[in-house]
Design a protein around this motif. Structure first.
Motif, PDB file in Angstrom:
ATOM      1  N   UNK A  64      32.893  21.703  46.870  1.00  0.00           N
ATOM      2  CA  UNK A  64      32.468  22.687  47.875  1.00  0.00           C
ATOM      3  C   UNK A  64      33.669  23.366  48.525  1.00  0.00           C
ATOM      4  N   UNK A  65      34.613  22.552  49.029  1.00  0.00           N
ATOM      5  CA  UNK A  65      35.779  23.130  49.686  1.00  0.00           C
ATOM      6  C   UNK A  65      36.709  23.794  48.675  1.00  0.00           C
ATOM      7  N   UNK A  66      36.738  23.268  47.445  1.00  0.00           N
ATOM      8  CA  UNK A  66      37.544  23.893  46.399  1.00  0.00           C
ATOM      9  C   UNK A  66      37.081  25.302  46.103  1.00  0.00           C
ATOM     10  N   UNK A  67      35.766  25.503  46.037  1.00  0.00           N
ATOM     11  CA  UNK A  67      35.231  26.841  45.784  1.00  0.00           C
ATOM     12  C   UNK A  67      35.520  27.776  46.961  1.00  0.00           C
ATOM     13  N   UNK A  68      35.473  27.252  48.187  1.00  0.00           N
ATOM     14  CA  UNK A  68      35.777  28.076  49.354  1.00  0.00           C
ATOM     15  C   UNK A  68      37.245  28.492  49.345  1.00  0.00           C
ATOM     16  N   UNK A  69      38.121  27.606  48.871  1.00  0.00           N
ATOM     17  CA  UNK A  69      39.547  27.932  48.795  1.00  0.00           C
ATOM     18  C   UNK A  69      39.793  28.986  47.721  1.00  0.00           C
ATOM     19  N   UNK A  70      39.119  28.846  46.569  1.00  0.00           N
ATOM     20  CA  UNK A  70      39.226  29.870  45.510  1.00  0.00           C
ATOM     21  C   UNK A  70      38.784  31.220  46.047  1.00  0.00           C
ATOM     22  N   UNK A  71      37.652  31.229  46.761  1.00  0.00           N
ATOM     23  CA  UNK A  71      37.144  32.466  47.349  1.00  0.00           C
ATOM     24  C   UNK A  71      38.141  33.066  48.338  1.00  0.00           C
ATOM     25  N   UNK A  72      38.795  32.205  49.129  1.00  0.00           N
ATOM     26  CA  UNK A  72      39.776  32.680  50.109  1.00  0.00           C
ATOM     27  C   UNK A  72      40.984  33.287  49.417  1.00  0.00           C
ATOM     28  N   UNK A  73      41.480  32.635  48.369  1.00  0.00           N
ATOM     29  CA  UNK A  73      42.629  33.160  47.626  1.00  0.00           C
ATOM     30  C   UNK A  73      42.313  34.543  47.075  1.00  0.00           C
ATOM     31  N   UNK A  74      41.107  34.690  46.493  1.00  0.00           N
ATOM     32  CA  UNK A  74      40.729  35.984  45.914  1.00  0.00           C
ATOM     33  C   UNK A  74      40.484  37.028  47.002  1.00  0.00           C
ATOM     34  N   UNK A  75      39.754  36.645  48.041  1.00  0.00           N
ATOM     35  CA  UNK A  75      39.391  37.608  49.092  1.00  0.00           C
ATOM     36  C   UNK A  75      40.618  38.143  49.819  1.00  0.00           C
ATOM     37  N   UNK A  76      41.583  37.280  50.102  1.00  0.00           N
ATOM     38  CA  UNK A  76      42.773  37.714  50.835  1.00  0.00           C
ATOM     39  C   UNK A  76      43.742  38.501  49.967  1.00  0.00           C
ATOM     40  N   UNK A  77      43.521  38.483  48.656  1.00  0.00           N
ATOM     41  CA  UNK A  77      44.365  39.297  47.767  1.00  0.00           C
ATOM     42  C   UNK A  77      44.084  40.781  47.946  1.00  0.00           C
ATOM     43  N   UNK A  78      42.977  41.128  48.598  1.00  0.00           N
ATOM     44  CA  UNK A  78      42.610  42.530  48.788  1.00  0.00           C
ATOM     45  C   UNK A  78      43.707  43.312  49.505  1.00  0.00           C
ATOM     46  N   UNK A  79      44.353  42.677  50.507  1.00  0.00           N
ATOM     47  CA  UNK A  79      45.394  43.373  51.255  1.00  0.00           C
ATOM     48  C   UNK A  79      46.796  42.977  50.808  1.00  0.00           C
ATOM     49  N   UNK A  80      46.907  41.871  50.081  1.00  0.00           N
ATOM     50  CA  UNK A  80      48.223  41.396  49.661  1.00  0.00           C
ATOM     51  C   UNK A  80      48.551  41.788  48.227  1.00  0.00           C
ATOM     52  N   UNK A  81      47.527  41.861  47.383  1.00  0.00           N
ATOM     53  CA  UNK A  81      47.716  42.224  45.977  1.00  0.00           C
ATOM     54  C   UNK A  81      46.458  42.941  45.493  1.00  0.00           C
ATOM     55  N   UNK A  82      46.253  44.202  45.908  1.00  0.00           N
ATOM     56  CA  UNK A  82      45.019  44.918  45.545  1.00  0.00           C
ATOM     57  C   UNK A  82      44.854  45.116  44.044  1.00  0.00           C
ATOM     58  N   UNK A  83      45.961  45.123  43.300  1.00  0.00           N
ATOM     59  CA  UNK A  83      45.864  45.259  41.846  1.00  0.00           C
ATOM     60  C   UNK A  83      45.098  44.080  41.256  1.00  0.00           C
ATOM     61  N   UNK A  84      45.365  42.888  41.764  1.00  0.00           N
ATOM     62  CA  UNK A  84      44.648  41.699  41.293  1.00  0.00           C
ATOM     63  C   UNK A  84      43.200  41.727  41.768  1.00  0.00           C
ATOM     64  N   UNK A  85      42.998  42.043  43.045  1.00  0.00           N
ATOM     65  CA  UNK A  85      41.655  42.013  43.634  1.00  0.00           C
ATOM     66  C   UNK A  85      40.726  43.011  42.941  1.00  0.00           C
TER      67      UNK A  85
END
Length: 309
Positions: free
Chosen positions: A209-230
């Motif tokens: 459960x927490x692992x999936x939330x962490x994956x989601x956080x890594x991807x979601x926060x890439x929007x402003x840090x690495x938009x090419x990846x997001x």
């Protein structure tokens, strides 16, 4: 290197750590750290009582979750340097000097890497594999290898903390701290620390459960840090979905007595076009981000140096 321990606050977020918190606080006290803040998440055991008796300053957080505890603590700490660790006895106070020294040498943040010197049995095979996978995903998404983004043993300057905009309420807080450090261009050092098996309390982390939330956080926060990846991942997924529906339409059309799936054909074209447009939006966003960072760097270079104190 010797440094002034009176300038350091030891921050320990807790929730039902009664069997271990006393030993953790006393260990830091014995090493000469007098400013110890325990931010408690309304423990139902004797955590608060034991921590106070050991000599810590104990506060009760207003919100729920480890993230809220850390954010609230950052707002009240006055010392210029902060060393944060869990209260479950898995980290050693003997590594404190190793963690803090880089801050006095000019680094903004130090991360204690648990994965190198972990005690046998401290990680299950699944947890160790999951940690490595999350670190790899972070490296891909945010273009920085921090070795152990989920480490709870961290040291910061107060200035670095003020530059971070933290919002995560739960166990995703360490991931958000790592993302914010990269986004702000902080000078980060990773040092190996000892990590022991939990001596007296059960883990509060749910691997899946927490692992999936962490994956989601890594991807979601890439929007402003690495938009090419997001946006690239989003565009790639949409395009692949369009290609799959297109392949189905093509195979059906090649069959004897073929069936023309007009609606699916239209959907295929739309998915592919939208996927390519999303991908191109990621390319443009990435170019704008690079331009923005370059402008910020030029502004910083134009600022006059601060006079010595």
């Amino acid at each position: 290197m010797k440094f002034n321990k009176e300038e350091v606050c030891i921050l320990i977020p807790t929730l039902n750590e009664g069997p271990t918190i006393g030993g953790v606080v006393r260990e830091f006290k014995a090493l000469g750290y007098n400013h110890i803040l325990v931010m408690d998440g309304r423990s139902t055991d004797n955590t608060v009582k034991v921590a106070r008796e050991a000599g810590a300053n104990v506060r009760t957080q207003s919100g729920k979750g480890k993230g809220n505890a850390i954010i609230e603590a950052f707002e009240v700490i006055e010392q210029p340097y902060i060393l944060m660790l869990d209260g479950d006895g898995t980290y050693s106070a003997r590594d404190a000097e190793k963690m803090l020294t880089p801050l006095f040498l000019g680094f903004d943040q130090v991360i204690g890497d648990r994965l190198i010197n972990a005690e046998e049995g401290a990680f299950s095979r699944m947890n160790l594999f999951g940690n490595h996978m999350l670190n790899m995903l972070f490296k891909i998404a945010h273009s920085r290898d921090l070795h152990d983004i989920l480490s709870g043993y961290r040291a910061f300057t107060k200035l670095a903390i003020h530059q971070m905009h933290l919002k995560e309420k739960g166990f995703e807080i360490e991931t958000e701290i790592s993302v914010e450090a990269v986004r702000n261009g902080h000078r980060i050092m990773v040092v190996p620390v000892k990590y022991s098996r939990r001596p007296g309390t059960a883990t509060k982390l749910s691997p899946f459960h927490d692992g999936m939330k962490i994956v989601s956080t890594i991807y979601r926060l890439a929007r402003v840090n690495n938009p090419m990846f997001y946006f690239g991942m989003m565009g790639l997924f949409t395009t692949l979905l369009g290609l799959l529906t297109g392949l189905y339409v093509l195979l059906e059309w090649l069959q004897p007595g073929h069936i023309e799936h007009i609606p699916l054909t239209i959907l295929t074209v739309l998915l592919i076009v939208v996927g390519i447009e999303i991908f191109m939006f990621g390319v443009i966003s990435d170019m704008l981000l690079v331009f923005h960072r370059e402008i910020i760097r030029e502004i910083q270079l134009l600022q006059p140096p601060k006079p010595p104190k």
